[in-house]
Design a protein around this motif. Structure first.
Motif: not given
Length: 331
Positions: A190, A111-115, A182, A94, A84-86, A90
């Motif tokens: 996105k 992709m999965q990401y958070s902020c 998430r 992204l 997971c990209l942080i 974000a």
């Protein structure tokens, strides 16, 4: 604390989202930073705006001999792995990643990401500011702002601190505790992390978390000391909220220089006017000029004209400089 993720940060050469000139990635395993990588990137086209150089200090000479993003992507992709990209704010990072992949003809992976901005708002709602620098100062994290590696490390430490305070056993556990979804991204675009409201809010201890305090205009993206105009311009360019609208400024602007404000209007898709007329869509009011006060007036002639037009039924909107910038930053 088995909290695993990779924190990232981009810097760009211009307001164009595909103009990445630096990227860093910081790998976290078990709640500790275990590895990091940083790349200088030669943007395509090879051009840097003076405003962006002023923000991050990266010049054309520093990246002239570096590879373009397309050549670096296989290594970057391997570094990211399936983590997971942080990132902090974000949505910006992204957007840059997706735009660079598109420009360089690479498929966009799922992709999965958070902020960490969203995480901090839920973890410490009492704080007045949620920019990377104010949060880092509050946590005692010292770093050089607008260096991609330094920013990535600061971002990682904010996420780790939130997980430690929540006694979270994983990133998923932290998100559950903070009631954050998430974020996901892919070829379709996105969808960022969001606050999840449960149907029975009173049944959960975490649902009783106080609401985040509203952010003042002095947030890092909008303060005159270190205004992140670059990111504000990119955000505006993606949404273009002033398309087809005409904007007039009056008074003394305190957050942006007049030239910067006019550039922001153009990036939003709008057009600046020098005088108020029936074609005016928006009047942005800055601090009252001394000459207006000296003339014994409380408002400028432009604002007085706008109010007259509104009274006559014209669709003119009057907003303060702070409210105008806040509306763009919240898009």
């Amino acid at each position: 604390m088995p909290v695993d993720f990779t924190a990232i940060d981009f810097e760009t050469a211009t307001r164009a989202s595909d103009s990445a000139c630096q990227l860093a990635a910081v790998r976290v395993r078990g709640g500790k930073i275990v590895d990091s990588a940083s790349w200088l990137i030669r943007p395509r086209p090879f051009y840097f705006s003076p405003q962006n150089i002023q923000i991050h200090g990266i010049t054309p000479a520093k990246v002239r001999g570096e590879k373009e993003f397309g050549e670096l992507w296989p290594t970057i992709r391997q570094t990211f792995g399936d983590d997971c990209l942080i990132a902090h704010n974000a949505s910006f990072d992204l957007s840059v990643l997706i735009a660079c992949l598109t420009t360089h003809d690479h498929p966009i992976p799922e992709m999965q990401y958070s902020c960490t901005r969203a995480i901090a708002k839920r973890a410490w709602p009492h704080l007045p500011r949620f920019g990377l620098k104010p949060l880092s100062d509050w946590l005692g994290v010292r770093f050089q702002h607008h260096d991609a590696l330094e920013d990535s490390i600061a971002c990682a430490k904010i996420a780790i601190a939130a997980a430690e305070e929540a006694n979270a056993e994983s990133l998923e556990d932290l998100e559950k505790h903070l009631k954050l979804s998430r974020g996901t991204a892919g070829p379709w675009g996105k969808n960022g992390p969001k606050f999840v409201r449960s149907g029975r809010a009173s049944s959960s201890a975490t649902s009783r978390l106080p609401k985040p305090a509203p952010e003042p205009i002095v947030d890092a993206m909008m303060t005159r000391e270190g205004t992140d105009l670059q990111r504000l311009l990119i955000r505006a360019e993606f949404v273009r909220p002033l398309t087809g609208k005409r904007v007039v400024f009056t008074g003394t602007l305190t957050r942006l220089q007049r030239e910067e404000a006019e550039q922001l209007v153009a990036c939003c898709g709008g057009q600046c006017q020098s005088t108020v007329s029936r074609q005016t869509s928006l009047l942005v009011v800055g601090r009252t000029d001394a000459r207006t006060l000296d003339a014994g007036r409380r408002i400028s002639t432009k604002e007085e004209k706008a109010r007259q037009l509104i009274a006559a039924g014209a669709p003119v909107e009057i907003v303060s400089e702070d409210d105008w910038l806040a509306s763009i930053a919240s898009l």
